[in-house]
Design an enzyme around this catalytic site. Structure first.
Site, PDB file in Angstrom:
ATOM      1  CG  LEU A 147      -2.161  -0.916   1.023  1.00 13.96           C
ATOM      2  CD1 LEU A 147      -3.211  -0.628   2.100  1.00 13.96           C
ATOM      3  CD2 LEU A 147      -2.795  -0.768  -0.358  1.00 13.96           C
ATOM      4  CG  HIS A 148       3.318   1.603  -3.442  1.00 14.97           C
ATOM      5  ND1 HIS A 148       4.541   1.028  -3.136  1.00 14.97           N
ATOM      6  CD2 HIS A 148       2.800   0.842  -4.442  1.00 14.97           C
ATOM      7  CE1 HIS A 148       4.746  -0.024  -3.899  1.00 14.97           C
ATOM      8  NE2 HIS A 148       3.708  -0.162  -4.712  1.00 14.97           N
ATOM      9  CG  ASP A 149       0.176   6.298  -3.780  1.00 14.29           C
ATOM     10  OD1 ASP A 149      -0.466   6.129  -4.825  1.00 14.29           O
ATOM     11  OD2 ASP A 149       1.413   6.474  -3.765  1.00 14.29           O
ATOM     12  CB  THR A 167       2.867   4.844   3.620  1.00 17.29           C
ATOM     13  OG1 THR A 167       3.440   5.349   2.399  1.00 17.29           O
ATOM     14  CG2 THR A 167       2.732   3.333   3.554  1.00 17.29           C
TER      15      THR A 167
END
Ligand code: RIB
Ligand code: CA
Length: 311
Positions: A240-242, A244
């Protein structure tokens, strides 16, 4: 309370970041959302941003379209990760809320100028084309921006689109260089931390068990976009890149990093878009970014799941 502009290329992970921000009014006021070409072309990223706002019950949220191509390269997209719509997974209705008139870059400039200095945070979740264009057009906003908290780059994790570069930086390395050299306060959430934020089966089940249209849609989004990372890295689930970026604004204690120098490779075809992060401080280059390396993953997912359940 942070007043933010989310600059984004939805993208399932961007969508979850937007949902988290809109579910957290006690921590974050979203002043507007600006779309940029990235995961998919601009016509889709601006549409997807509006789809997500309506999924969150926020058809009032101003959404602007921005740059449709990087500053100096042809656009590289990531349908192989996000599907041809950029938001594959759930079946969501086309948006009925309008796209705002005016360009996203002008919205960014006007919003920073019209708020007291140091009160607006920019949250880029895609290529930095809109942000760099705003800085180029209105350098006076640099000292007024509270902070740029962005998802992009990598050091220990190196590249996800090439052996050397992370996608957001790779797509527009010239824009990233402008941002990194701007002098603004910058926090970076690179692959080094986002690859530790994996949607395991149990975490995906927790999204689905929320039982709301938002919870079910998020579970379907991560079910879809985990394929790429599972196949490439053997990951336990979608990174869940974005989200964070938004979680960092809500609870920075979930994260750890170092204030270091980060430069962008723009000259070499082989390593274009590499974030040359001086993690071990082996140069005398001045630190210019807080570079996040780790997170409390369980704490992150607990926060995310609790907040998504509010929508
Ligand atoms: O490399 C991951 C980043 O590129 C994420 O922001 C994803 O949405 C894509 O934009
Ligand atoms: Ca993104």
């Amino acid at each position: 309370m942070r007043k933010i502009i989310i600059d984004t290329d939805p993208g399932q992970d961007d969508a979850i970041a937007i949902l988290l921000a809109l579910a957290s009014p006690e921590d974050i006021e979203v002043l507007g959302i600006t779309a940029v070409a990235g995961n998919v072309p601009l016509a889709l990223t601006e549409k997807n941003a509006r789809i997500v706002c309506e999924l969150a019950g926020r058809p009032d949220m101003p959404v602007y379209a921005g740059c449709d191509r990087p500053l100096a390269h042809r656009l590289v997209t990531a349908e192989h990760v996000h599907g041809k719509t950029g938001l594959d997974g759930p079946v969501l209705p086309d948006p009925t809320m309008p796209l705002q008139d005016g360009h996203a870059v002008d919205f960014i400039i006007d919003t920073v100028r019209n708020h007291p200095a140091g009160t607006v945070t920019l949250c880029p979740l895609g290529p930095l084309t809109n942000i760099a264009s705003a800085i180029n057009k209105a350098p006076d906003i640099i000292e007024k921006i509270q902070e740029i908290v962005l998802m992009g780059g990598a050091y220990f994790e190196v590249g996800n689109i090439t052996p050397a570069a992370e996608f957001n930086i790779y797509v527009d390395p010239e824009a990233a260089e402008i941002v990194m050299k701007s002098g603004a306060k910058i926090t970076i959430l690179p692959l080094d931390v986002t690859h530790k934020a994996l949607v395991t089966r149990a975490r995906n089940d927790a999204f689905r068990d929320i039982g709301t249209p938002v919870g079910i849609a998020v579970a379907q989004m991560t079910d879809f976009f985990e394929r790429f990372d599972k196949e490439k890295y053997g990951s336990a689930g979608a990174p869940l890149h974005d989200p964070t970026v938004i979680a960092y604004l809500i609870n920075p204690d979930l994260f750890t990093g170092r204030y270091i120098n980060v430069e962008i490779e723009t000259q070499s075809a082989l390593t274009r878009g590499m974030t040359v992060a001086d993690w071990w401080r082996v140069t005398d280059r001045a630190p210019n970014a807080y570079f996040i390396g780790d997170l409390d993953a369980d704490g992150f997912f607990d926060l995310l799941t609790q907040r998504l359940a509010r929508l």
